[in-house]
Design a protein around this motif. Sequence first.
Motif, PDB file in Angstrom:
ATOM      1  N   LYS A 180      35.995  31.345  59.871  1.00 58.15           N
ATOM      2  CA  LYS A 180      35.834  32.374  60.904  1.00 58.15           C
ATOM      3  C   LYS A 180      34.409  32.451  61.485  1.00 58.15           C
ATOM      4  N   THR A 181      33.410  32.317  60.634  1.00 54.95           N
ATOM      5  CA  THR A 181      32.035  32.499  61.102  1.00 54.95           C
ATOM      6  C   THR A 181      31.421  31.154  61.510  1.00 54.95           C
ATOM      7  N   GLU A 182      30.161  31.218  61.942  1.00 56.34           N
ATOM      8  CA  GLU A 182      29.520  29.946  62.300  1.00 56.34           C
ATOM      9  C   GLU A 182      28.749  29.355  61.132  1.00 56.34           C
ATOM     10  N   ILE A 209      28.608  28.285  56.699  1.00 55.72           N
ATOM     11  CA  ILE A 209      29.342  28.002  55.467  1.00 55.72           C
ATOM     12  C   ILE A 209      28.583  28.728  54.373  1.00 55.72           C
ATOM     13  N   LEU A 210      28.962  29.944  54.135  1.00 54.80           N
ATOM     14  CA  LEU A 210      28.254  30.745  53.134  1.00 54.80           C
ATOM     15  C   LEU A 210      29.265  31.529  52.286  1.00 54.80           C
ATOM     16  N   GLY A 211      29.839  32.568  52.879  1.00 54.31           N
ATOM     17  CA  GLY A 211      30.792  33.407  52.134  1.00 54.31           C
ATOM     18  C   GLY A 211      30.108  34.117  50.980  1.00 54.31           C
ATOM     19  N   GLY A 271      26.261  31.899  41.228  1.00 52.78           N
ATOM     20  CA  GLY A 271      26.748  30.552  40.959  1.00 52.78           C
ATOM     21  C   GLY A 271      27.204  30.322  39.529  1.00 52.78           C
ATOM     22  N   MET A 272      27.488  31.395  38.820  1.00 59.17           N
ATOM     23  CA  MET A 272      27.852  31.269  37.396  1.00 59.17           C
ATOM     24  C   MET A 272      29.374  31.133  37.261  1.00 59.17           C
ATOM     25  N   ILE A 273      29.808  29.990  36.753  1.00 59.58           N
ATOM     26  CA  ILE A 273      31.243  29.709  36.637  1.00 59.58           C
ATOM     27  C   ILE A 273      31.599  29.643  35.146  1.00 59.58           C
ATOM     28  N   LYS A 333      33.726  28.966  63.515  1.00 57.87           N
ATOM     29  CA  LYS A 333      34.097  29.955  64.537  1.00 57.87           C
ATOM     30  C   LYS A 333      35.596  29.915  64.843  1.00 57.87           C
ATOM     31  N   SER A 334      36.389  29.791  63.818  1.00 59.96           N
ATOM     32  CA  SER A 334      37.841  29.697  63.978  1.00 59.96           C
ATOM     33  C   SER A 334      38.509  30.615  62.968  1.00 59.96           C
ATOM     34  N   GLU A 335      39.090  31.674  63.504  1.00 63.07           N
ATOM     35  CA  GLU A 335      39.650  32.707  62.620  1.00 63.07           C
ATOM     36  C   GLU A 335      41.159  32.560  62.475  1.00 63.07           C
ATOM     37  N   THR A 394      40.479  33.233  52.315  1.00 65.32           N
ATOM     38  CA  THR A 394      39.653  34.078  53.190  1.00 65.32           C
ATOM     39  C   THR A 394      39.052  35.270  52.452  1.00 65.32           C
ATOM     40  N   ASN A 395      39.042  35.235  51.141  1.00 69.11           N
ATOM     41  CA  ASN A 395      38.503  36.296  50.296  1.00 69.11           C
ATOM     42  C   ASN A 395      39.239  37.615  50.535  1.00 69.11           C
ATOM     43  N   GLY A 396      38.660  38.708  50.039  1.00 78.01           N
ATOM     44  CA  GLY A 396      39.366  39.994  50.042  1.00 78.01           C
ATOM     45  C   GLY A 396      38.999  40.878  51.215  1.00 78.01           C
ATOM     46  N   ALA A 416      32.280  38.964  56.841  1.00 74.91           N
ATOM     47  CA  ALA A 416      33.510  38.453  57.472  1.00 74.91           C
ATOM     48  C   ALA A 416      34.753  38.672  56.609  1.00 74.91           C
ATOM     49  N   ASN A 417      34.558  39.149  55.389  1.00 75.79           N
ATOM     50  CA  ASN A 417      35.713  39.263  54.486  1.00 75.79           C
ATOM     51  C   ASN A 417      36.448  40.583  54.721  1.00 75.79           C
ATOM     52  N   THR A 418      37.260  40.577  55.779  1.00 78.49           N
ATOM     53  CA  THR A 418      37.887  41.820  56.231  1.00 78.49           C
ATOM     54  C   THR A 418      39.386  41.898  55.921  1.00 78.49           C
ATOM     55  N   LEU A 445      34.212  33.674  40.657  1.00 77.97           N
ATOM     56  CA  LEU A 445      34.185  32.224  40.940  1.00 77.97           C
ATOM     57  C   LEU A 445      35.281  31.488  40.173  1.00 77.97           C
ATOM     58  N   LEU A 446      35.624  32.008  38.999  1.00 78.43           N
ATOM     59  CA  LEU A 446      36.720  31.384  38.239  1.00 78.43           C
ATOM     60  C   LEU A 446      37.997  31.397  39.077  1.00 78.43           C
ATOM     61  N   ALA A 447      38.312  32.562  39.670  1.00 82.58           N
ATOM     62  CA  ALA A 447      39.537  32.668  40.478  1.00 82.58           C
ATOM     63  C   ALA A 447      39.396  31.911  41.797  1.00 82.58           C
ATOM     64  N   ALA A 448      38.171  31.859  42.332  1.00 85.76           N
ATOM     65  CA  ALA A 448      37.985  31.164  43.619  1.00 85.76           C
ATOM     66  C   ALA A 448      38.067  29.643  43.417  1.00 85.76           C
ATOM     67  N   LEU A 449      37.222  29.132  42.522  1.00 80.35           N
ATOM     68  CA  LEU A 449      37.179  27.673  42.348  1.00 80.35           C
ATOM     69  C   LEU A 449      38.403  27.190  41.566  1.00 80.35           C
TER      70      LEU A 449
HETATM   71  C1  FAD Z   1      25.840  39.143  45.086  1.00 83.94           C
HETATM   72  C2  FAD Z   1      27.054  38.542  44.447  1.00 83.94           C
HETATM   73  C3  FAD Z   1      26.901  37.833  43.252  1.00 83.94           C
HETATM   74  C4  FAD Z   1      28.013  37.262  42.627  1.00 83.94           C
HETATM   75  N1  FAD Z   1      27.827  36.486  41.507  1.00 83.94           N
HETATM   76  C5  FAD Z   1      28.894  35.874  40.947  1.00 83.94           C
HETATM   77  C6  FAD Z   1      28.747  34.973  39.834  1.00 83.94           C
HETATM   78  O1  FAD Z   1      27.643  34.632  39.412  1.00 83.94           O
HETATM   79  N2  FAD Z   1      29.864  34.464  39.263  1.00 83.94           N
HETATM   80  C7  FAD Z   1      31.105  34.747  39.763  1.00 83.94           C
HETATM   81  O2  FAD Z   1      32.080  34.274  39.201  1.00 83.94           O
HETATM   82  N3  FAD Z   1      31.280  35.514  40.858  1.00 83.94           N
HETATM   83  C8  FAD Z   1      30.212  36.075  41.473  1.00 83.94           C
HETATM   84  N4  FAD Z   1      30.387  36.831  42.586  1.00 83.94           N
HETATM   85  C9  FAD Z   1      31.735  36.868  43.186  1.00 83.94           C
HETATM   86  C10 FAD Z   1      32.014  35.551  43.935  1.00 83.94           C
HETATM   87  O3  FAD Z   1      30.958  35.317  44.830  1.00 83.94           O
HETATM   88  C11 FAD Z   1      33.331  35.619  44.701  1.00 83.94           C
HETATM   89  O4  FAD Z   1      34.351  36.075  43.850  1.00 83.94           O
HETATM   90  C12 FAD Z   1      33.712  34.229  45.218  1.00 83.94           C
HETATM   91  O5  FAD Z   1      32.607  33.639  45.857  1.00 83.94           O
HETATM   92  C13 FAD Z   1      34.868  34.330  46.157  1.00 83.94           C
HETATM   93  O6  FAD Z   1      35.062  33.067  46.749  1.00 83.94           O
HETATM   94  P1  FAD Z   1      36.054  32.920  47.974  1.00 83.94           P
HETATM   95  O7  FAD Z   1      36.074  31.494  48.324  1.00 83.94           O
HETATM   96  O8  FAD Z   1      37.330  33.610  47.639  1.00 83.94           O
HETATM   97  O9  FAD Z   1      35.356  33.798  49.132  1.00 83.94           O
HETATM   98  P2  FAD Z   1      34.060  33.526  50.018  1.00 83.94           P
HETATM   99  O10 FAD Z   1      33.086  32.671  49.334  1.00 83.94           O
HETATM  100  O11 FAD Z   1      33.605  34.855  50.494  1.00 83.94           O
HETATM  101  O12 FAD Z   1      34.646  32.712  51.238  1.00 83.94           O
HETATM  102  C14 FAD Z   1      35.578  33.270  52.133  1.00 83.94           C
HETATM  103  C15 FAD Z   1      35.369  32.626  53.472  1.00 83.94           C
HETATM  104  O13 FAD Z   1      36.479  32.950  54.318  1.00 83.94           O
HETATM  105  C16 FAD Z   1      35.999  33.241  55.614  1.00 83.94           C
HETATM  106  N5  FAD Z   1      37.009  34.064  56.300  1.00 83.94           N
HETATM  107  C17 FAD Z   1      37.278  35.374  56.125  1.00 83.94           C
HETATM  108  N6  FAD Z   1      38.299  35.729  56.914  1.00 83.94           N
HETATM  109  C18 FAD Z   1      38.690  34.616  57.586  1.00 83.94           C
HETATM  110  C19 FAD Z   1      39.719  34.337  58.542  1.00 83.94           C
HETATM  111  N7  FAD Z   1      40.564  35.286  58.979  1.00 83.94           N
HETATM  112  N8  FAD Z   1      39.832  33.065  59.014  1.00 83.94           N
HETATM  113  C20 FAD Z   1      38.986  32.081  58.588  1.00 83.94           C
HETATM  114  N9  FAD Z   1      37.996  32.288  57.699  1.00 83.94           N
HETATM  115  C21 FAD Z   1      37.868  33.543  57.187  1.00 83.94           C
HETATM  116  C22 FAD Z   1      34.695  33.955  55.377  1.00 83.94           C
HETATM  117  O14 FAD Z   1      33.890  33.941  56.520  1.00 83.94           O
HETATM  118  C23 FAD Z   1      34.128  33.156  54.208  1.00 83.94           C
HETATM  119  O15 FAD Z   1      33.339  32.088  54.648  1.00 83.94           O
HETATM  120  C24 FAD Z   1      29.304  37.420  43.217  1.00 83.94           C
HETATM  121  C25 FAD Z   1      29.455  38.138  44.409  1.00 83.94           C
HETATM  122  C26 FAD Z   1      28.337  38.677  45.038  1.00 83.94           C
HETATM  123  C27 FAD Z   1      28.521  39.427  46.340  1.00 83.94           C
END
Ligand code: FAD
Length: 458
Positions: free
Chosen positions: A36-38, A40-42, A49-51, A156-158, A192-194, A219-221, A433-437
């Motif tokens: 969605k955004t411009e 690659i961060l999220g 970064g602790m997994i 930039k593609s939602e 797209t996260n929560g 962007a996590n809406t 990160l466990l659930a994400a990765l």
């Molecule tokens: C400060 C902080 C510290 C943390 N530290 C840890 C840690 O050490 N260990 C750990 O396990 N967890 C940690 N977490 C939690 C962890 O970061 C998240 O659980 C994890 O990164 C989620 O990954 P994700 O891929 O689901 O989401 P994200 O990394 O947020 O990625 C989601 C992506 O989807 C995009 N997106 C959203 N909506 C749309 C759409 N409609 N269309 C297209 N793209 C969209 C967003 O822009 C974003 O780039 C931390 C969180 C924060 C905020």
Amino acid sequence: MWDAELDVVIAGAGGCGLIAALAAAEKGLEVAVFEKTEFILGNTAASAGMIPAAGTRFQKEKGIFETAEEMAEDILKKNHYESDSELTLALCQESARLIEWMVDSLGIELSLVEEFSYPGQRNRRMHAPKSRSGLELIKKLRMEVSNRDNIYLTLKSELTDVIIENGKVSGVEVDTSHGKQKIKAEKVILATNGFGANKDLVNKYIPEIADALYFGYEANTGEAIKIGEKIGAALDCLTAYQGHSAVDEAHGILVTWGTIMMGGFMVNKEGQRFGDEAQGYSEFAKEILLQPDKHGYIIFDEDIYDQLLSIEDFKNIAEMNGFKSAETVVELAEKLKIDGEALINTMEEFELATERGKDAFGRKHFPKKLTGKLYGIRVVPALFHTQGGLKINTHAQVLNNNNEVIENLYAGGGAAVGVSGKNSYGYMSGNGLLAALGFGKIAGDHAAKTIQERVENK
Ligand SMILES: Cc1cc2nc3c(=O)[nH]c(=O)nc-3n(C[C@H](O)[C@H](O)[C@H](O)COP(=O)(O)OP(=O)(O)OC[C@H]3O[C@@H](n4cnc5c(N)ncnc54)[C@H](O)[C@@H]3O)c2cc1C
């Protein structure tokens, strides 16, 4: 009807989406990732970064031998057995493979975090990049993605919709800089996260943390949840979230909970402690919201300070003079602008509790006596990310309200139900990160396997 056709389409380029893409691409599939955004961060980039993982060779090298069952037991204990036990175990079973695959196949350098343990983890099991920063992690994932010519990453593609034909998911609708596009895909993965950045949904599902700072990605809406609901997906554990009790608001940086777990404590503006800090930083966040001015102060010593300088975020705060230091309690209280006399009493009580190994709040974690120069920092509580979402099975396939698989649809990370139960106390460090990765890898692998099976059986 279609603007493009691919094997796998992934929405969201955070940790979950990029891992899913790399896993599916490794099997030779054509993969598109729409972000969605411009950038690659999220949240992944904001993370430490602790997994967590059980049974990795990095643990074994340090003499730590633990099983996926033990790791799952720790997670379940922390969330009071509220998360799905099969899903929890499946993630823990994937965890060691995930870490070793990231190191061996993706070339991402990860090491065991030996500095301290997080609440509820019986062993050292966090694996992280050298800087202990999610930014390093996401940069490396991004680099790996750009090295694959079968992954197409579009910014930039939602994701605006998931398309269903004959009861099965057949593609997505994406709002790109070239307008709306319909992309056909055999498998769709929602990453797209929560809904942490969606105030209305936070107010609706988790009002207890709605007043806290949101410290996740703007962007996590919650689109995965909204779209999922529309197509009949089941939602689960929407009240779960990761809170955090220690954001240095002045610099917008997380203060590691190592400050507490290595022997520090927290007081309010009146110099009083107000709970067992070692129970966990997530559930403690809502306690801080009840304190005067809704903030707290972490107090620790020189020894802890020196050891934590190895953590990038901590070092950055130190370099910006974010920590106050003093030779005496009164001087520290003055610098922090909190009640000095009360802090002297609190310090004495904390010393006594350290000798006894317990205190009036039920804290039993007192690893050391605070000595030498003292340090302190003002912190605010925050919502980091939500942990409930689309209900999935152990292959990360999205389920409907009858617990049946919605064909061709997967979810992981914050878009899916996690393993943190239904309350703030359920978040164990690393669950994010466990659930994400973990689910990203499971989804990518499963999508690839089923596509290959279909091709072979043709
Ligand atoms: C400060 C902080 C510290 C943390 N530290 C840890 C840690 O050490 N260990 C750990 O396990 N967890 C940690 N977490 C939690 C962890 O970061 C998240 O659980 C994890 O990164 C989620 O990954 P994700 O891929 O689901 O989401 P994200 O990394 O947020 O990625 C989601 C992506 O989807 C995009 N997106 C959203 N909506 C749309 C759409 N409609 N269309 C297209 N793209 C969209 C967003 O822009 C974003 O780039 C931390 C969180 C924060 C905020």
